[in-house]
Design a protein around this motif. Structure first.
Motif, PDB file in Angstrom:
ATOM      1  N   GLU A  79      39.780  89.041  77.525  1.00  0.00           N
ATOM      2  CA  GLU A  79      38.729  89.851  78.138  1.00  0.00           C
ATOM      3  C   GLU A  79      37.660  88.966  78.760  1.00  0.00           C
ATOM      4  O   GLU A  79      37.173  89.217  79.874  1.00  0.00           O
ATOM      5  CB  GLU A  79      38.122  90.753  77.064  1.00  0.00           C
ATOM      6  N   MET A  80      37.291  87.878  78.083  1.00  0.00           N
ATOM      7  CA  MET A  80      36.259  86.967  78.583  1.00  0.00           C
ATOM      8  C   MET A  80      36.731  86.231  79.830  1.00  0.00           C
ATOM      9  O   MET A  80      35.961  86.027  80.773  1.00  0.00           O
ATOM     10  CB  MET A  80      35.880  85.979  77.477  1.00  0.00           C
ATOM     11  N   VAL A  81      38.002  85.834  79.829  1.00  0.00           N
ATOM     12  CA  VAL A  81      38.539  85.101  80.975  1.00  0.00           C
ATOM     13  C   VAL A  81      38.555  85.978  82.228  1.00  0.00           C
ATOM     14  O   VAL A  81      38.291  85.509  83.341  1.00  0.00           O
ATOM     15  CB  VAL A  81      39.961  84.583  80.652  1.00  0.00           C
ATOM     16  N   ARG A  82      38.834  87.268  82.043  1.00  0.00           N
ATOM     17  CA  ARG A  82      38.931  88.180  83.186  1.00  0.00           C
ATOM     18  C   ARG A  82      37.580  88.585  83.764  1.00  0.00           C
ATOM     19  O   ARG A  82      37.498  89.027  84.913  1.00  0.00           O
ATOM     20  CB  ARG A  82      39.704  89.439  82.775  1.00  0.00           C
ATOM     21  N   ASP A  83      36.506  88.468  82.959  1.00  0.00           N
ATOM     22  CA  ASP A  83      35.206  88.992  83.378  1.00  0.00           C
ATOM     23  C   ASP A  83      34.118  88.027  82.932  1.00  0.00           C
ATOM     24  O   ASP A  83      33.838  87.877  81.739  1.00  0.00           O
ATOM     25  CB  ASP A  83      34.992  90.376  82.752  1.00  0.00           C
TER      26      ASP A  83
END
Length: 481
Positions: free
Chosen positions: A452-456
């Motif tokens: 989730e962090m990598v995507r946003d």
């Protein structure tokens, strides 16, 4: 109309115990609920002002000037914050001796005489639903004629007026969002599982469930679910979309919005007509739910913009659910959660350790159940015997706790109040941290958070901040204990 101030007084640093929080405590990550139960009467009293000091990081020196010239000051209080709130009342009277000071909230609703006796600076306390009670006081009606209050007579005696009737037509209550816009900085309100910034408000009051620990239905809201008409709810949603364009999520704060399936489906379809759930529409909605919503209802909600459900699972042990009168079967909760996962509905699951019937084995069962159903996020609380609840009465009768109002540490984190012969409070307290670690420190959960962090990038910044807050929370609660 009296010049009126509605106040959530300064309290613990980061203390989420305002007039919208069901569990008054410092959260594992920064969290503030809107002070809806103060904003509602504030919307009815022309020319009033609302101050939510904890959420805005304000101390007494920051707000003291606001009491100057006020004729009525209404403070929301709770069992954990009551000591600090009566100190604030004393400061108000010292600065403005002519101000009429009233207290509202579940604490004073169930202990009116005890609350008045605790401080000579409280002129009256409101019981039951107090929206129209406060309106009548603000209109200058003599206290002797105002239903729903207990007040201090000139001779020092406490006078209990007759009860105020419950509000049956919820459409008579005005919108609270204009008060938020006028008096609050909405970016100050966070929920670890809600998109930011968010807005929350009630579309109805009361909950038909009989959970023995739950504060608001047993003290103020009642067990009859009364709700606003769909057009009235949509009117407030349209106001938020128009006047607060930065809002990314609307949270409907009803105790259990999904209890009446036909109505919540109608509400969802009306939201869908506004654009919720449509490609490119940037605002989502979420709500409280019981873990028994049928799949066909969930499908309607998801198709019309529902993003997240806040679900009170409480325990993974069926006997404990019976003990607390939850009215829920574990297998039904398991199927409900499976349906939500398949439909793409996010779940924030709440659990409570230390409820009647708890053992080391049932705690283990709850931890494994949480891991199995795998909500997006969880909150783990300690069973809290608030005055006015069945759990409080039960705990006193069985000597599970001493009746103390001291439910939090001086830093605002929860204390394990209930202690059983076979399961001491210290063990229950430690199990909260164990449950958090065993739920979050799994490869599967860590992988989903990192993904989730990598995507946003915005989510990356938020999750890093929340991670620091979470570890500080665990360290501070251990040190306080």
């Amino acid at each position: 109309m009296l010049r009126t101030l509605f106040l959530q007084a300064p309290s613990f640093d980061g203390y989420d115990g305002g007039a919208g929080a069901r569990y008054q405590m410092k959260r594992e990550v920064k969290s503030f609920w809107y002070p809806t139960w103060l904003a509602q009467p504030a919307a009815m009293v022309e020319g009033s002002r609302l101050i939510d000091a904890p959420a805005h990081d304000q101390g007494w020196d920051d707000i003291a000037h606001e009491v100057d010239g006020k004729e009525l000051v209404v403070l929301h209080t709770s069992t954990p914050s009551f000591g600090q709130d009566i100190r604030t009342a004393a400061l108000i009277k010292q600065r403005n001796p002519k101000a009429l000071v009233g207290f509202v909230g579940a604490k004073v609703a169930v202990e009116p005489d005890k609350s008045l006796a605790a401080s000579p600076d409280i002129d009256f306390v409101a019981r039951e639903e107090y929206d129209f009670t406060i309106l009548e006081v603000a209109q200058g009606k003599p206290l002797a004629e105002v239903d729903g209050i207990t007040w201090r007579a000139p001779d020092g005696n406490f006078v209990t007026n007759k009860n105020r009737a419950m509000i049956e037509d919820m459409d008579v209550l005005p919108m609270v969002s204009p008060v938020y816009k006028r008096d609050l900085t909405i970016e100050k309100y966070f929920g670890g599982y809600l998109r930011h910034p968010y807005v929350s408000f009630y579309t109805g009051r009361g909950c038909k469930s009989r959970c023995t620990f739950c504060l608001w239905p047993q003290t103020i809201g009642g067990h009859n679910y009364r709700f606003r008409s769909i057009p009235k709810v949509i009117e407030e949603v349209q106001y938020i979309l128009r006047e607060m364009p930065q809002v990314k999520e609307i949270f409907f704060d009803d105790d259990t919005l999904t209890d009446v399936h036909d109505r919540v489906e109608d509400l969802a379809r009306a939201l869908g007509e506004l654009g919720f759930g449509k490609p490119g529409f940037k605002v989502s909605w979420s709500c409280n739910a019981k873990a028994n919503v049928p799949r066909k209802t969930l499908e309607v909600l998801k198709a019309n913009g529902l993003r997240l459900l806040l679900v009170g699972y409480e325990s993974g042990n069926q006997k404990i659910l019976h003990n607390i009168k939850k009215g829920l079967l574990v297998d039904v909760a398991r199927q409900f959660t499976k349906d939500c996962h398949e439909l793409g509905i996010v779940i924030h699951g709440t659990f409570i350790l230390g409820l009647p019937g708890e053992t080391l084995e049932t705690i283990e069962e709850t931890i494994e159940f949480a891991k199995e159903i795998n909500p997006y996020t969880i909150q783990v609380s300690l069973a809290a015997p608030y005055p006015g609840t069945f759990l409080y009465k039960q705990a006193i009768e069985n000597n599970w706790f001493d009746g103390s109002d001291h439910l939090l540490t001086d830093g605002g984190t929860q204390i394990a109040q209930l202690s059983y012969p076979h399961l001491p409070a210290s063990v229950i307290f430690d199990k909260v941290e164990e449950m958090y670690k065993r739920f979050y420190f799994r490869p599967r959960k860590i992988g989903s958070i990192v993904g989730e962090m990598v995507r946003d990038f915005d989510m990356m910044k938020r999750r890093l901040r929340e991670g620091v807050e979470f570890f500080n929370f665990l360290r501070n609660r251990k040190e306080a204990a």
